[in-house]
Design a protein around this motif. Structure first.
Motif, PDB file in Angstrom:
ATOM      1  N   ASN A  20       0.836  -1.197   0.000  1.00 28.12           N
ATOM      2  CA  ASN A  20       0.000   0.000   0.000  1.00 28.12           C
ATOM      3  C   ASN A  20       0.870   1.246   0.000  1.00 28.12           C
ATOM      4  O   ASN A  20       1.813   1.356   0.770  1.00 28.12           O
ATOM      5  N   ARG A  21       0.533   2.151  -0.884  1.00 25.91           N
ATOM      6  CA  ARG A  21       1.205   3.443  -0.946  1.00 25.91           C
ATOM      7  C   ARG A  21       0.142   4.510  -0.815  1.00 25.91           C
ATOM      8  O   ARG A  21      -0.995   4.324  -1.248  1.00 25.91           O
ATOM      9  N   ARG A  25       1.878   9.874  -2.482  1.00 24.96           N
ATOM     10  CA  ARG A  25       3.143   9.325  -2.964  1.00 24.96           C
ATOM     11  C   ARG A  25       3.007   8.821  -4.403  1.00 24.96           C
ATOM     12  O   ARG A  25       3.894   9.019  -5.234  1.00 24.96           O
ATOM     13  N   MET A  26       1.895   8.161  -4.702  1.00 28.66           N
ATOM     14  CA  MET A  26       1.680   7.673  -6.064  1.00 28.66           C
ATOM     15  C   MET A  26       1.566   8.835  -7.044  1.00 28.66           C
ATOM     16  O   MET A  26       2.097   8.770  -8.156  1.00 28.66           O
ATOM     17  N   MET A  29       5.050  10.273  -7.641  1.00 29.98           N
ATOM     18  CA  MET A  29       5.810   9.368  -8.514  1.00 29.98           C
ATOM     19  C   MET A  29       5.375   9.527  -9.969  1.00 29.98           C
ATOM     20  O   MET A  29       6.206   9.540 -10.878  1.00 29.98           O
ATOM     21  N   ALA A  30       4.076   9.665 -10.203  1.00 31.43           N
ATOM     22  CA  ALA A  30       3.574   9.827 -11.569  1.00 31.43           C
ATOM     23  C   ALA A  30       4.022  11.156 -12.164  1.00 31.43           C
ATOM     24  O   ALA A  30       4.423  11.216 -13.332  1.00 31.43           O
ATOM     25  N   VAL A  31       3.973  12.220 -11.377  1.00 33.33           N
ATOM     26  CA  VAL A  31       4.404  13.531 -11.870  1.00 33.33           C
ATOM     27  C   VAL A  31       5.891  13.511 -12.206  1.00 33.33           C
ATOM     28  O   VAL A  31       6.311  14.001 -13.259  1.00 33.33           O
ATOM     29  N   LEU A  32       6.699  12.934 -11.326  1.00 33.18           N
ATOM     30  CA  LEU A  32       8.137  12.865 -11.584  1.00 33.18           C
ATOM     31  C   LEU A  32       8.448  12.017 -12.815  1.00 33.18           C
ATOM     32  O   LEU A  32       9.350  12.342 -13.593  1.00 33.18           O
TER      33      LEU A  32
END
Length: 121
Positions: A20-21, A25-26, A29-32
């Motif tokens: 689980n995140r 945070r997800m 991670m997607a933006v980066l």
């Protein structure tokens, strides 16, 4: 019960756990990932100027509005795909017969593609 011992053993195995995140945070991670992808930047540089006009709103406001619209539409599409994928994965995990059928269909498709590749000039 039909199938080999390995098939029955695989069916009895516990389901894999998913780490689980947090949603934040997800998202980060997607933006980066998107910012690190030069194709995304090139797409925006090539696509957006077609919709920017002289006169009316300032250019920077037009860019922000177009970007916001693209983000909202992309979020709606990605969220829909995510929810449907999650539901389908739960269905596949609960019913191994469906997964076996999909594996056989995939194998048939790959065999057909391999045959086509071999027989092409």
């Amino acid at each position: 019960m039909t199938g080999t011992y390995e098939d029955r053993k695989a069916l009895a195995a516990p389901l894999p756990t998913v780490r689980n995140r947090s949603l934040r945070r997800m998202y980060v991670m997607a933006v980066l990932t998107n910012l690190a992808n030069p194709k995304v930047i090139l797409f925006y540089l090539a696509f957006f100027p077609q919709f920017v006009t002289q006169g009316g709103w300032p250019v920077w406001v037009q860019f922000l509005v177009l970007g916001a619209i693209l983000i909202v539409v992309g979020l709606a599409v990605d969220a829909s795909v995510g929810f449907v994928s999650g539901s389908l994965s739960q269905l596949l995990l609960r019913r191994p017969a469906i997964k076996r059928w999909l594996d056989r269909v995939s194998a048939a498709i790959f065999c057909a593609l391999a045959i086509r590749l071999v027989t092409e000039d």
